[in-house]
Design an enzyme around this catalytic site. Structure first.
Site, PDB file in Angstrom:
ATOM      1  N   GLU A 118      43.921  51.214  41.428  1.00 25.83           N
ATOM      2  CA  GLU A 118      45.403  51.036  41.625  1.00 25.83           C
ATOM      3  C   GLU A 118      46.033  52.347  42.268  1.00 25.83           C
ATOM      4  OE1 GLU A 118      46.997  47.656  38.370  1.00 25.83           O
ATOM      5  OE2 GLU A 118      47.786  49.584  38.331  1.00 25.83           O
ATOM      6  N   LYS A 128      52.153  38.186  41.332  1.00 28.34           N
ATOM      7  CA  LYS A 128      53.060  37.662  40.315  1.00 28.34           C
ATOM      8  C   LYS A 128      54.097  36.904  40.917  1.00 28.34           C
ATOM      9  CE  LYS A 128      52.621  41.964  37.641  1.00 28.34           C
ATOM     10  NZ  LYS A 128      53.154  43.377  37.130  1.00 28.34           N
ATOM     11  N   HIS A 170      18.314  45.877  37.701  1.00 26.87           N
ATOM     12  CA  HIS A 170      17.509  44.483  37.948  1.00 26.87           C
ATOM     13  C   HIS A 170      18.471  43.544  38.413  1.00 26.87           C
ATOM     14  CE1 HIS A 170      14.010  45.814  35.594  1.00 26.87           C
ATOM     15  NE2 HIS A 170      14.899  46.956  35.133  1.00 26.87           N
TER      16      HIS A 170
HETATM   17  O1  PA5 Z   1      48.783  50.783  35.904  1.00 28.99           O
HETATM   18  C1  PA5 Z   1      49.773  49.789  35.681  1.00 28.99           C
HETATM   19  O2  PA5 Z   1      50.973  50.117  35.597  1.00 28.99           O
HETATM   20  C2  PA5 Z   1      49.520  48.477  35.513  1.00 28.99           C
HETATM   21  O3  PA5 Z   1      48.064  48.221  35.469  1.00 28.99           O
HETATM   22  C3  PA5 Z   1      49.954  48.049  34.014  1.00 28.99           C
HETATM   23  O4  PA5 Z   1      49.324  48.882  33.115  1.00 28.99           O
HETATM   24  C4  PA5 Z   1      49.620  46.627  33.722  1.00 28.99           C
HETATM   25  O5  PA5 Z   1      50.003  45.771  34.896  1.00 28.99           O
HETATM   26  C5  PA5 Z   1      50.447  45.978  32.295  1.00 28.99           C
HETATM   27  O6  PA5 Z   1      51.519  46.380  32.539  1.00 28.99           O
HETATM   28  P1  PA5 Z   1      52.707  46.514  31.303  1.00 28.99           P
HETATM   29  O7  PA5 Z   1      52.196  47.586  30.411  1.00 28.99           O
HETATM   30  O8  PA5 Z   1      54.033  46.894  31.832  1.00 28.99           O
HETATM   31  O9  PA5 Z   1      52.484  45.260  30.682  1.00 28.99           O
END
Ligand code: PA5
Length: 446
Positions: free
Chosen positions: A288, A423, A309
């Protein structure tokens, strides 16, 4: 202390090339330290170990643990996804007995199970089968407070707790970890009177393991979170040095030097199944943070020797776009010798007197040499043993190196615009108000 061993890259990156990337890493390090880069409003994680150790957060988490122990709660459902899930899951997998569920001897701490990290109906039904047999409480974690997966799971768990224990008692069995002001989870928690912990605005989800997001579940599971924070603090100090000795600079420099040579896939390797979720947490952190603007090393993970393996053939012999980063554990926490067998029917007496971990260590060394011979450079990271201190150290080390590495790549390591696309489509397809036009367009394409 995490040690970086770059010897496995010697035949791929020469000294001058590495030094050039160390210089680039220094430039990125300065941007991170001076907070002058993109996403500089999301750097609250940098001093979390020292700040959290000086705060009352751990005591507050312990107060929840004690209150729930007084109610004999034996199951805690931790709801969250992505950064609100993977850090706690990683720590718990690393630190827990791998057969805790099957052992007759139970620990005093409640069992922790996770929800909201998927949208599987079967998963939720099976979770409820378990919850019905147990005395349950829930921690719901969402920074934004609007993420669909945990929100759906929480709606179901909340109803179950209210139906089973009554609304007032359910409110004592629910704790929320969320933003201090924004989001549906915050307003719901205020209205229902839940205890809440705050995730500060300046800490992004994937950098939040050392906030209540990770700390509360780890405390509830009975682990020594202060040791974890001390291990993270050791790395906060080591990774704050502007020198070539800084392990975060070494790691960031080498992985970028290798990326520049076309090593587009980095595989995080562990030789202990307890570290499988370290790979999952690390993939989110690096994927990310760096995978944007058409750039970024693709993070993958394997657990050896298991995956030798299955994935071993590709790594040894497939397309040469790979690099490996191996997390080595120097000492095993447990000991088991292979004894002599007079019959020797399995032909294994050459292993007599050796520990199982010695076989693992030789597999690791043998694999390292084979993969280097096969054209896969290897960055080595080592910890002394798997414990709270070193897991905390790994969390901080990887976060700091990720910030440096992201700036070397010239991306904003602290945003995640790409995760919004699915989303929006999902909301449109589910009929969320406000998405009507997009729904029509999508339906026409399906
Ligand atoms: O790193 C990030 O921002 C995302 O991966 C969030 O952690 C994930 O989408 C969960 O978001 P939230 O904590 O707002 O539910």
């Amino acid at each position: 202390m995490i040690k970086v061993n770059l010897g496995g890259c010697n035949s791929f990156v020469n000294d001058a090339e590495y030094k050039a990337y160390v210089e680039k890493a220094f430039t990125a390090f300065d941007v991170l330290e001076n907070e002058t880069g993109a996403g500089n409003d999301f750097l609250g994680w940098k001093h979390l170990p020292s700040e959290t150790l000086a705060s009352s957060l751990v005591e507050e988490c312990e107060a929840v643990k004690n209150a729930w122990a007084a109610k004999n709660i034996d199951l805690v459902i931790v709801i969250g996804i992505g950064g609100s899930y993977l850090g706690a899951k990683c720590a718990l997998e690393a630190l827990s007995h791998q057969f805790a569920k099957q052992l007759k001897t139970k620990t005093e701490a409640p069992e922790i199970v996770f929800a909201g990290q998927n949208l599987s109906e079967e998963y939720m039904c099976e979770l409820m089968d378990l919850v019905q047999e147990r005395n349950a409480a829930c921690v719901v974690i969402s920074k934004s407070g609007t993420t669909t997966e945990p929100a759906v799971a929480f709606r179901l768990v909340k109803k179950y707790l209210e139906d089973t224990y009554g609304k007032e008692e359910a409110a004592e069995r629910i704790v929320a970890v969320t933003d201090k002001a924004r989001g549906a989870l915050k307003s719901l928690s205020t209205q229902e009177g839940y205890k809440t912990f705050v995730i500060e605005d300046n800490v992004g989800g994937r950098f939040s393991v050392l906030t209540p997001v990770g700390i509360l579940p780890i405390v509830l599971a009975g682990f020594d979170v202060r040791e974890m924070l001390k291990g993270a603090l050791e790395m906060e100090e080591a990774c704050a040095k502007r020198c070539e000795c800084n392990p975060a600079i070494q790691y960031a420099a080498m992985r970028n030097a290798l990326y520049a040579q076309g090593r587009k896939i980095e595989i995080l390797v562990a030789y202990n199944p307890k570290l499988t979720f370290l790979g999952e947490w690390w993939k989110q952190l690096y994927g990310e943070s760096e995978g944007k603007d058409g750039l970024g090393i693709f993070p993958a993970s394997v657990n050896f020797t298991t995956d030798l393996h299955s994935m071993g053939q590709y790594i040894q012999d497939g397309e040469r776009t790979l690099m490996e980063t191996v997390v080595s554990v120097e000492k095993s926490n447990r000991s088991m010798l292979i004894e002599n067998d007079p019959q020797n029917l399995d032909g294994l007496n050459f292993l007599t007197g050796k520990h199982v971990e010695e076989c693992n260590a030789m597999a690791e060394l043998g694999t390292k040499l084979a993969h280097i011979d096969g054209g896969v450079p290897q960055i080595g990271l080592s910890i002394e043993r798997i414990n709270e201190f070193n897991i905390g150290g790994l969390f901080y080390f990887f976060e700091k190196a990720c910030g440096i590495s992201g700036y070397m790549l010239e991306v904003n390591p602290f945003n995640q615009p790409g995760v919004e696309a699915y989303k929006k489509n999902m909301f449109a397809l589910l009929g969320k108000p406000g998405y009507e036009e997009q729904a029509k367009e999508l339906q026409a394409r399906l």
